[in-house]
Motif scaffolding. Sequence first.
Motif, mmCIF file in Angstrom:
data_model
loop_
_atom_site.group_PDB
_atom_site.id
_atom_site.type_symbol
_atom_site.label_atom_id
_atom_site.label_comp_id
_atom_site.label_asym_id
_atom_site.label_seq_id
_atom_site.Cartn_x
_atom_site.Cartn_y
_atom_site.Cartn_z
ATOM 1 N N GLY A 1 10.433 -4.367 -72.276
ATOM 2 C CA GLY A 1 9.807 -4.653 -70.989
ATOM 3 C C GLY A 1 8.532 -3.866 -70.778
ATOM 4 O O GLY A 1 8.312 -2.808 -71.380
ATOM 5 N N GLU A 2 7.680 -4.383 -69.883
ATOM 6 C CA GLU A 2 6.351 -3.813 -69.662
ATOM 7 C C GLU A 2 6.260 -2.961 -68.403
ATOM 8 O O GLU A 2 6.878 -3.273 -67.383
ATOM 9 C CB GLU A 2 5.318 -4.937 -69.529
ATOM 10 N N LEU A 3 5.450 -1.941 -68.470
ATOM 11 C CA LEU A 3 4.966 -1.214 -67.302
ATOM 12 C C LEU A 3 3.493 -1.551 -67.147
ATOM 13 O O LEU A 3 2.693 -1.305 -68.051
ATOM 14 C CB LEU A 3 5.135 0.294 -67.476
ATOM 15 N N ARG A 4 3.133 -2.143 -66.018
ATOM 16 C CA ARG A 4 1.734 -2.424 -65.698
ATOM 17 C C ARG A 4 1.296 -1.416 -64.638
ATOM 18 O O ARG A 4 1.945 -1.270 -63.603
ATOM 19 C CB ARG A 4 1.584 -3.846 -65.148
ATOM 20 N N TYR A 5 0.183 -0.754 -64.860
ATOM 21 C CA TYR A 5 -0.219 0.284 -63.913
ATOM 22 C C TYR A 5 -1.719 0.259 -63.639
ATOM 23 O O TYR A 5 -2.544 0.024 -64.517
ATOM 24 C CB TYR A 5 0.207 1.667 -64.400
ATOM 25 N N LEU A 6 -2.024 0.457 -62.370
ATOM 26 C CA LEU A 6 -3.387 0.635 -61.866
ATOM 27 C C LEU A 6 -3.332 1.877 -60.984
ATOM 28 O O LEU A 6 -2.834 1.830 -59.865
ATOM 29 C CB LEU A 6 -3.833 -0.595 -61.070
ATOM 30 N N GLU A 7 -3.822 2.985 -61.505
ATOM 31 C CA GLU A 7 -3.645 4.270 -60.831
ATOM 32 C C GLU A 7 -4.923 5.096 -60.924
ATOM 33 O O GLU A 7 -5.630 5.049 -61.937
ATOM 34 C CB GLU A 7 -2.503 5.059 -61.491
ATOM 35 N N HIS A 8 -5.198 5.868 -59.874
ATOM 36 C CA HIS A 8 -6.302 6.809 -60.011
ATOM 37 C C HIS A 8 -5.802 8.056 -60.730
ATOM 38 O O HIS A 8 -4.621 8.422 -60.635
ATOM 39 C CB HIS A 8 -6.947 7.138 -58.659
ATOM 40 N N VAL A 9 -6.678 8.672 -61.501
ATOM 41 C CA VAL A 9 -6.273 9.751 -62.403
ATOM 42 C C VAL A 9 -7.194 10.948 -62.234
ATOM 43 O O VAL A 9 -8.248 10.864 -61.606
ATOM 44 C CB VAL A 9 -6.287 9.273 -63.871
ATOM 45 N N ALA A 10 -6.770 12.047 -62.840
ATOM 46 C CA ALA A 10 -7.523 13.293 -62.754
ATOM 47 C C ALA A 10 -8.897 13.154 -63.400
ATOM 48 O O ALA A 10 -9.047 12.574 -64.473
ATOM 49 C CB ALA A 10 -6.745 14.410 -63.429
ATOM 50 N N SER A 11 -9.892 13.684 -62.736
ATOM 51 C CA SER A 11 -11.264 13.719 -63.258
ATOM 52 C C SER A 11 -11.558 15.102 -63.819
ATOM 53 O O SER A 11 -10.805 16.055 -63.612
ATOM 54 C CB SER A 11 -12.267 13.388 -62.149
ATOM 55 N N GLY A 12 -12.668 15.200 -64.512
ATOM 56 C CA GLY A 12 -13.142 16.496 -64.982
ATOM 57 C C GLY A 12 -14.283 16.999 -64.130
ATOM 58 O O GLY A 12 -14.652 16.385 -63.123
ATOM 59 N N GLY A 13 -14.858 18.117 -64.527
ATOM 60 C CA GLY A 13 -16.050 18.634 -63.873
ATOM 61 C C GLY A 13 -15.854 19.005 -62.416
ATOM 62 O O GLY A 13 -14.769 19.423 -61.991
ATOM 63 N N ILE A 14 -16.912 18.796 -61.640
ATOM 64 C CA ILE A 14 -16.911 19.186 -60.232
ATOM 65 C C ILE A 14 -15.864 18.408 -59.445
ATOM 66 O O ILE A 14 -15.141 18.965 -58.621
ATOM 67 C CB ILE A 14 -18.308 18.980 -59.615
ATOM 68 N N ARG A 15 -15.754 17.091 -59.702
ATOM 69 C CA ARG A 15 -14.776 16.307 -58.949
ATOM 70 C C ARG A 15 -13.359 16.746 -59.284
ATOM 71 O O ARG A 15 -12.484 16.747 -58.420
ATOM 72 C CB ARG A 15 -14.945 14.812 -59.199
ATOM 73 N N GLY A 16 -13.115 17.106 -60.539
ATOM 74 C CA GLY A 16 -11.798 17.603 -60.914
ATOM 75 C C GLY A 16 -11.432 18.874 -60.161
ATOM 76 O O GLY A 16 -10.288 19.050 -59.736
ATOM 77 N N ARG A 17 -12.415 19.754 -59.990
ATOM 78 C CA ARG A 17 -12.167 20.985 -59.223
ATOM 79 C C ARG A 17 -11.902 20.661 -57.759
ATOM 80 O O ARG A 17 -11.050 21.290 -57.117
ATOM 81 C CB ARG A 17 -13.355 21.942 -59.375
ATOM 82 N N LEU A 18 -12.625 19.664 -57.233
ATOM 83 C CA LEU A 18 -12.375 19.225 -55.855
ATOM 84 C C LEU A 18 -10.960 18.657 -55.734
ATOM 85 O O LEU A 18 -10.247 18.947 -54.760
ATOM 86 C CB LEU A 18 -13.396 18.160 -55.455
#
Length: 213
Positions: free
Chosen positions: A133-150
């Motif tokens: 069976g399948e898992l379909r996912y649309l998710e926001h994920v961790a960023s790097g750099g300045i936005r990651g620190r935010l």
Amino acid sequence: MTSSTTLDHPFFARIWPTIAAHETAQMRESRRQNLAGLTGRVLEVGAGTGTNFELYPDSVTQVVAVEPEQRLAVRARVAAAGATVPIEVTNTTVETFAVAEPFDAVVCSLVLCSVAEPDSVLRQLFSLLHPGGELRYLEHVASGGIRGRLQRFVDVTTLWPRLAGNCHAHRHTENSIRAAGFEVERTRTDQALPAWVPLPVSEFVLGRARRPG
């Protein structure tokens, strides 16, 4: 995992319907791609107001949609009534959800950021799927750099999670999917917001994974 069967996020329940109704064309297309080609019985986790419901292909025979926030579940049931595929909305948390018959697919759209223990939830979703069976996912994920620190800052201070229905901006969701036993078959990361926009979430991953077997 939490023993609570429902959630109470009154502020998020007020603002999310407006946000969902004004999604960008890019996000709408990502939702459509996330559901494309699904067949059989599908479990949707965190259905919100039912934004996905009209996008399910006719090859889907049934959708069981889990939405623990009772105000959003009411809206989801209205959306389900107008869908072209049979949809049952269940007002419970995924952590307490149980079913006798496994599903052909599980759909997660902007929800794995908000569960208390994503690793445990993903292992549960793995167990709710047929082998293959399948898992379909649309998710926001961790960023790097300045936005990651935010992201890390707003998660630790609880400011963003408190306002956004327990959403955590800095999660390495795809790592957790693999750790739960899924085999990731297809994945793509999109930048949904320009770099200068001062919001913690901007990178979204659209992917397909499978339970081996």
